[in-house]
Design an enzyme around this catalytic site. Sequence first.
Site, PDB file in Angstrom:
ATOM      1  N   LYS A  70     -23.794  74.690  63.685  1.00  0.00           N
ATOM      2  CA  LYS A  70     -23.314  74.785  65.019  1.00  0.00           C
ATOM      3  C   LYS A  70     -22.509  73.482  65.287  1.00  0.00           C
ATOM      4  CE  LYS A  70     -25.223  76.846  68.316  1.00  0.00           C
ATOM      5  NZ  LYS A  70     -25.170  78.511  68.395  1.00  0.00           N
ATOM      6  N   HIS A 109       6.214  57.123  66.436  1.00  0.00           N
ATOM      7  CA  HIS A 109       7.646  56.625  66.844  1.00  0.00           C
ATOM      8  C   HIS A 109       8.110  55.967  68.010  1.00  0.00           C
ATOM      9  CE1 HIS A 109       8.399  58.363  62.572  1.00  0.00           C
ATOM     10  NE2 HIS A 109       8.093  59.446  63.100  1.00  0.00           N
ATOM     11  N   THR A 127     -27.768  78.981  63.810  1.00  0.00           N
ATOM     12  CA  THR A 127     -27.280  77.855  64.328  1.00  0.00           C
ATOM     13  C   THR A 127     -27.754  77.393  65.735  1.00  0.00           C
ATOM     14  OG1 THR A 127     -25.358  79.158  65.637  1.00  0.00           O
ATOM     15  CG2 THR A 127     -24.975  78.751  63.225  1.00  0.00           C
TER      16      THR A 127
END
Length: 295
Positions: A12, A241, A57
């Site tokens: 999960k 940058h 899960t």
Amino acid sequence: MANKLGVNQYGKAESRVVRIVRDTARHEIRDLNVSTSLRGDFEDAHITGDQAAVLPTDTQKNTAFAYAKLHGISSIEDYALALGRRLLEACPAASDAQVRVEEYAWDRLGDHSFVRRGGAVRTCVVTVGREDAVVLSGISDLVVLNSTDSEFRGFLKDEFTTLPETDDRVLATSLVAKWRHTAVEGVDWNASHAAVLQTLLDTFAGTYSRALQETLHAMGCAVLDDQEEIAEIRFSAPNKHHFLVDFSGFQVEGLTNDGEVFIAADRPYGLIEAQVTRDDAPPADDAWLHVPGFC
Ligand SMILES: O=c1[nH]c(=O)c2[nH]c(=O)[nH]c2[nH]1
């Protein structure tokens, strides 16, 4: 033609676990994003459709919430180790349980009031096997900037190179770093994390940079020098940058730009990734399996 099942894992992802400790009027908060994965012998689940070996899960998610109470969260590493061990115990077919945690920090406003701290997120990836466990601690979204003491020159040039050399530029990144501990018992995870973070920041600020590559290497060496129980550190660093704005076409007399006004470009960005590893570090490549964002 015969096929075979390749690597697989399941779990999960991104359970948002918030734990409030309210034993006294002065509450505490831990705010986590928890992902779990189980790896092992799950061939039947894929090939015949038999789910007998599969711990759902949904159960993994429930266990993550239950362990926030049953075990508590003194540090994300300690919590993830306990959760990983529990999942492995609960799922005999699993050979490893991996627990990945991100922690969002809150600053205190009052006894039961908090304001979310912006910026860096503390992380861990804990892989628990039947024999041992490996802990990677980390940080992501650590945005740092040096406004000078950074150059980039002497680089390889070909017919497509237009980048001018510079001996004074802005160096900025949103750092992701993960580091591997050699021990998992008796570690003060919070103190260790705070010390690594301080070393990373001090080294970034204190290192004259000839490239982001050199800065990352210096940061990695400083962490390994400071903490001998850390075996390796890996970085993923976007070069954020900052391009100097060209004022030369403006019709304004005396308007100069001597490293003062920049365009902060968000894309594209250079992506600089590096590992620094202690010579005698025991390998633990499985701990990095499926950890995205690193070379
Ligand atoms: O620190 C840098 N490393 C590079 O590899 C690179 N390449 C580039 O265009 N600028 C930079 N800066």
